[in-house]
Write an enzyme that holds these catalytic residues in place. Structure first.
Site, mmCIF file in Angstrom:
data_model
loop_
_atom_site.group_PDB
_atom_site.id
_atom_site.type_symbol
_atom_site.label_atom_id
_atom_site.label_comp_id
_atom_site.label_asym_id
_atom_site.label_seq_id
_atom_site.Cartn_x
_atom_site.Cartn_y
_atom_site.Cartn_z
ATOM 1 N N ASP A 122 0.852 -1.187 0.000
ATOM 2 C CA ASP A 122 0.000 0.000 0.000
ATOM 3 C C ASP A 122 0.891 1.241 0.000
ATOM 4 O O ASP A 122 1.775 1.366 0.850
ATOM 5 C CB ASP A 122 -0.890 -0.016 1.253
ATOM 6 C CG ASP A 122 -2.012 0.996 1.169
ATOM 7 O OD1 ASP A 122 -2.385 1.391 0.048
ATOM 8 O OD2 ASP A 122 -2.517 1.393 2.238
ATOM 9 N N TYR A 124 1.185 5.695 -0.559
ATOM 10 C CA TYR A 124 0.777 6.869 0.239
ATOM 11 C C TYR A 124 1.052 8.079 -0.637
ATOM 12 O O TYR A 124 1.776 8.983 -0.270
ATOM 13 C CB TYR A 124 1.686 6.828 1.482
ATOM 14 C CG TYR A 124 1.357 7.709 2.645
ATOM 15 C CD1 TYR A 124 0.102 7.693 3.242
ATOM 16 C CD2 TYR A 124 2.345 8.537 3.208
ATOM 17 C CE1 TYR A 124 -0.152 8.463 4.360
ATOM 18 C CE2 TYR A 124 2.095 9.312 4.319
ATOM 19 C CZ TYR A 124 0.837 9.270 4.888
ATOM 20 O OH TYR A 124 0.584 10.028 6.008
ATOM 21 N N HIS A 129 -3.580 13.923 0.938
ATOM 22 C CA HIS A 129 -3.858 12.952 2.005
ATOM 23 C C HIS A 129 -2.703 12.896 3.008
ATOM 24 O O HIS A 129 -2.918 12.938 4.230
ATOM 25 C CB HIS A 129 -4.093 11.561 1.396
ATOM 26 C CG HIS A 129 -4.183 10.469 2.407
ATOM 27 N ND1 HIS A 129 -5.278 10.296 3.236
ATOM 28 C CD2 HIS A 129 -3.310 9.488 2.749
ATOM 29 C CE1 HIS A 129 -5.076 9.257 4.034
ATOM 30 N NE2 HIS A 129 -3.895 8.733 3.754
ATOM 31 N N GLU A 195 -10.418 3.962 3.199
ATOM 32 C CA GLU A 195 -9.459 4.679 2.368
ATOM 33 C C GLU A 195 -9.792 4.334 0.925
ATOM 34 O O GLU A 195 -9.669 3.168 0.517
ATOM 35 C CB GLU A 195 -8.007 4.319 2.715
ATOM 36 C CG GLU A 195 -7.628 4.771 4.125
ATOM 37 C CD GLU A 195 -6.126 4.855 4.382
ATOM 38 O OE1 GLU A 195 -5.358 4.099 3.744
ATOM 39 O OE2 GLU A 195 -5.727 5.673 5.234
ATOM 40 N N GLU A 197 -9.035 3.947 -2.691
ATOM 41 C CA GLU A 197 -7.771 3.789 -3.407
ATOM 42 C C GLU A 197 -7.991 3.094 -4.759
ATOM 43 O O GLU A 197 -9.053 2.544 -5.027
ATOM 44 C CB GLU A 197 -6.782 2.947 -2.585
ATOM 45 C CG GLU A 197 -6.581 3.470 -1.164
ATOM 46 C CD GLU A 197 -5.356 2.918 -0.470
ATOM 47 O OE1 GLU A 197 -4.473 2.365 -1.167
ATOM 48 O OE2 GLU A 197 -5.282 3.035 0.758
ATOM 49 N N ASP A 229 -9.113 0.353 1.601
ATOM 50 C CA ASP A 229 -8.182 -0.055 2.656
ATOM 51 C C ASP A 229 -8.784 0.343 4.010
ATOM 52 O O ASP A 229 -8.442 1.358 4.592
ATOM 53 C CB ASP A 229 -6.850 0.676 2.410
ATOM 54 C CG ASP A 229 -5.832 0.400 3.498
ATOM 55 O OD1 ASP A 229 -5.863 -0.692 4.078
ATOM 56 O OD2 ASP A 229 -5.014 1.297 3.776
ATOM 57 N N ARG A 233 -8.532 3.714 13.020
ATOM 58 C CA ARG A 233 -7.595 4.816 13.284
ATOM 59 C C ARG A 233 -7.056 4.819 14.707
ATOM 60 O O ARG A 233 -5.917 5.260 14.924
ATOM 61 C CB ARG A 233 -8.269 6.149 12.990
ATOM 62 C CG ARG A 233 -8.742 6.330 11.559
ATOM 63 C CD ARG A 233 -7.587 6.270 10.575
ATOM 64 N NE ARG A 233 -8.081 6.472 9.214
ATOM 65 C CZ ARG A 233 -7.330 6.300 8.135
ATOM 66 N NH1 ARG A 233 -6.068 5.891 8.251
ATOM 67 N NH2 ARG A 233 -7.831 6.490 6.940
ATOM 68 N N GLN A 236 -4.470 2.062 14.823
ATOM 69 C CA GLN A 236 -3.324 2.507 14.019
ATOM 70 C C GLN A 236 -2.486 3.562 14.751
ATOM 71 O O GLN A 236 -1.253 3.488 14.770
ATOM 72 C CB GLN A 236 -3.858 3.066 12.697
ATOM 73 C CG GLN A 236 -2.777 3.536 11.730
ATOM 74 C CD GLN A 236 -3.368 4.221 10.485
ATOM 75 O OE1 GLN A 236 -4.592 4.257 10.304
ATOM 76 N NE2 GLN A 236 -2.515 4.746 9.637
ATOM 77 N N TYR A 240 1.528 2.408 15.394
ATOM 78 C CA TYR A 240 2.282 2.541 14.139
ATOM 79 C C TYR A 240 3.711 3.069 14.303
ATOM 80 O O TYR A 240 4.506 2.996 13.337
ATOM 81 C CB TYR A 240 1.502 3.388 13.128
ATOM 82 C CG TYR A 240 1.760 4.863 13.183
ATOM 83 C CD1 TYR A 240 1.217 5.639 14.194
ATOM 84 C CD2 TYR A 240 2.567 5.482 12.237
ATOM 85 C CE1 TYR A 240 1.450 6.987 14.249
ATOM 86 C CE2 TYR A 240 2.818 6.845 12.292
ATOM 87 C CZ TYR A 240 2.256 7.588 13.303
ATOM 88 O OH TYR A 240 2.504 8.927 13.362
ATOM 89 N N LYS A 249 -4.872 -2.034 9.988
ATOM 90 C CA LYS A 249 -5.180 -2.202 8.561
ATOM 91 C C LYS A 249 -5.405 -3.665 8.175
ATOM 92 O O LYS A 249 -6.050 -3.931 7.156
ATOM 93 C CB LYS A 249 -3.983 -1.711 7.724
ATOM 94 C CG LYS A 249 -3.570 -0.278 7.973
ATOM 95 C CD LYS A 249 -4.376 0.686 7.154
ATOM 96 C CE LYS A 249 -3.712 2.051 7.108
ATOM 97 N NZ LYS A 249 -4.434 2.935 6.179
ATOM 98 N N THR A 253 -9.108 -5.733 3.515
ATOM 99 C CA THR A 253 -8.920 -4.803 2.404
ATOM 100 C C THR A 253 -9.830 -5.294 1.283
ATOM 101 O O THR A 253 -9.698 -6.436 0.852
ATOM 102 C CB THR A 253 -7.458 -4.814 1.917
ATOM 103 O OG1 THR A 253 -6.597 -4.525 3.019
ATOM 104 C CG2 THR A 253 -7.240 -3.803 0.810
ATOM 105 N N GLU A 356 -10.041 12.483 7.239
ATOM 106 C CA GLU A 356 -9.792 13.791 6.629
ATOM 107 C C GLU A 356 -11.079 14.596 6.486
ATOM 108 O O GLU A 356 -11.102 15.797 6.722
ATOM 109 C CB GLU A 356 -9.165 13.619 5.250
ATOM 110 C CG GLU A 356 -7.781 12.997 5.262
ATOM 111 C CD GLU A 356 -7.354 12.670 3.847
ATOM 112 O OE1 GLU A 356 -6.877 13.568 3.149
ATOM 113 O OE2 GLU A 356 -7.534 11.505 3.428
#
Lengths: 409, 409
Positions: A122, A124, A129, A195, A197, A229, A233, A236, A240, A249, A253, A356
């Protein structure tokens, strides 16, 4: 491109210029997965059609199969040949009588995971973002890490939990710790997010020790899908540092069931945004026609459009990502999946994740049904769709990747 | 345990109490991989032996196979039954005439990658290693991140570049940027390192959405191998913020060719070190017999022992790692591989990576041949071995994982 004899609804995203691949079963034969091709409101049973028209052994071998693996691994000349053959079957009136019996209404098939994911990476790659997440996760510091414009940041995800659209998403549990908590607690995530994607599916593999350069992108990438994805949060944020996202995550997916061939996307190619850092030579795509892609995405929550992320705004292209991912000699296998990272444009209505859109819950999202959301609730359904320019003013459809949240077990 | 009729060299690590599984070919039949079992200086052609003794269809089916996948996926009752059967074949004098023709001198076989890696996860479970790396990568801050003693930190690595021992390791190239450099440069890594680790191989899978608890560890983990997580420290240092290691690790991960069955390791189980943070219930192994393992490891560089990492010093056990990895509902597949993280004890001579032994090159390592090393040079060969206590004072051998560095291409 000739026109097809298959009746097409107005504005069908599955016209003769698209011909995405998938794997399907029927209620009648639930244990016999087959290769399918979407056309209009139908799925072509590609293996059966190959036999009906007396296709070459090479074409028949990769289509009369329980998976796309053989076709994917066969490489670009085969991809071209098979696509040309299927185009002929669906356009030549003389073949209609042979082929038409092998069109199945799409509502009568079950679409399966279209490929067996090998490694999943994955990225970024949206500057908007990454900037937003930097501001939310690391307030008071530079939002973009110093490396961000020098290389496409990415990490490996869990290939074994890649699931096909419409697989229910069980709310994951794990360790969460708010900055104000003294110690972590265990329980269902309170910040379940999406997410939006775009996924790139590798067909032809490569040898260990041999990088795949920018110019070889189309020799290795079989096609493109949509990808969600799912992200917890709170899990994470606590886990992380320092080795990256893991359980926040890895629970699921989702991918769309149709793989749009890269070859179908010529008309969608655009220049990526201007870069303000000189790329190292292996990432420098200024000399060649680059692989920006003008996909128009839509994210719906319980049927309401909540975002329209513009894929053309991505800072790093998929070709740069593939070149980076292999520059250390890492090999590719058929079924390797790499995803763009969350697609977010500069506007609030173009952001591809709730973290976001709601600024980590500070600005709840109001839905037309009167409810509001910070993060996802049990029962919520998220659907991502996309279209891209095709030849002659047509639009290609990517179908959808959809998933509904079910309560933690 | 009865004694075997196979002649055993003194101190053979491959006695009747071990019986590790592998996959081999012979020069005579290089394209016919077969399941093998190590005993003394021989490899038992397990499928051929099963036929020779008239084994049950269940036993024959999983052993007369080109891979271990069938045996691994069959689950613990089958693992026990097959191990008991092989023990009988190699101990019952009445079966010797049938079985002995299927013993091949180990020097006459080629050992292959013993399983097809599905997902690969690398943990970070040595407090000494994590503390050392924190001090080196993030000087001036707390070396352990706040989460470290609450959860086993881990991340997904690249399954497609897991290779078997003795595969040459091509020096990777990539982006490197020293803190004193204004911009990154591209080229072969200057800080190529090892990480001496222990790998755990999942046999029986699990369902998406269903955590595997601490007590179910032995129902899912088929066996144990040695692992070298080759690392390019300059690439890693530049890329790893914020999403973790990627190209600094993904070029190659070497594993030993013999998988020691978990069932063989009962005598090696020990209590892990005292933990100074109360674990959340899903990680709390104080009530059950825990899964610390007293493996004695040795790291050799060009034949010279440079470290003896003590696996019993690991803060987090493999059972805790598996419980953590699945607590969010992530599913397991046969072939999933998870590694302990670098094994480092408290002493310099117990550290499992050159970055720690030489303190990022500040204290070069002097070798008995008069040369010195900060990081690996082209032509260097690194070999990791280990033994563990077996029943009745015996030692079980894990064989070795070895690799030689070849120049960047």
């Amino acid at each position: 491109m000739p026109s097809t004899w298959v009746p097409l609804p107005t504005d069908s995203g599955y016209g003769i210029d698209n011909l995405p691949y998938g794997v399907f079963t029927t209620d009648h034969e639930p244990d016999r997965p087959r290769v399918g091709v979407a056309i209009g409101d139908f799925v072509l049973d590609a293996g059966a059609a190959a036999h009906a028209v007396g296709a070459t052994p090479e074409v028949s071998a990769v289509l009369d199969a329980p998976s796309l693996t053989g076709l994917m691994a066969a490489g670009r000349p085969t991809w071209r040949g098979v696509r040309a053959a299927i185009t002929t079957w669906l356009t030549d009136p003389g073949l209609r009588a042979s082929v038409e019996p092998h069109l199945i209404p799409r509502r009568d098939v079950v679409l399966r995971l279209p490929f067996e994911p090998a490694d999943y990476v994955d990225f970024y790659a949206s500057e908007h973002h990454a900037t937003n997440l930097g501001r939310i996760f690391r307030p008071g510091t530079e939002p973009l890490s110093p490396n961000w414009k020098h290389l496409p940041i990415g990490y490996h995800g869990r290939a074994g939990t890649v699931v096909v659209s419409h697989t229910p998403i069980v709310r994951p549990s794990g360790q969460r710790k708010a900055p104000t908590d003294a110690v972590p607690s265990f329980g269902p995530t309170r910040r379940l997010d999406i997410e939006a994607e775009v996924g790139f599916v590798v067909g032809a593999g490569s040898e260990l020790g041999t990088p795949v350069g920018l110019g070889d992108f189309a020799d290795h990438v079989f096609g493109v899908c949509l990808l969600n994805d799912w992200s917890a949060r709170d899990i994470q944020a606590w886990e992380y540092v320092p080795l990256g996202p893991f359980l926040g995550k890895s629970f699921a997916t989702s991918v769309s069931p149709w793989i749009v061939p890269l070859e179908a996307l010529d008309a969608a190619r655009v220049a990526p945004p201007a870069r303000d850092v000189e790329p190292l030579p292996y990432l420098d795509d200024r000399a060649a026609e680059p692989w920006g892609l003008d996909l128009s995405m839509e994210v719906r929550l319980n049927g309401h459009v909540i975002s329209r992320p513009p894929f053309a705004s991505m800072y790093w292209t998929a070709a740069q990502q593939l070149a980076h991912m292999t520059v250390n000699g890492a090999s590719l296998r058929p079924g390797d999946l790499f995803a763009s990272g969350t697609v977010s444009g500069p506007e609030v209505g173009e952001r591809g994740a709730l973290i976001e859109i709601t600024w980590n819950g500070e600005n709840p999202l109001k839905l037309p049904d009167g409810s509001s959301r910070t993060y996802l609730e049990d029962g919520d359904e998220v659907t991502i769709t996309a279209t891209a320019p095709g030849p002659n003013g047509t639009r290609l459809g990517f179908g959808e990747v959809s998933g509904r949240i079910v309560a933690a077990r």
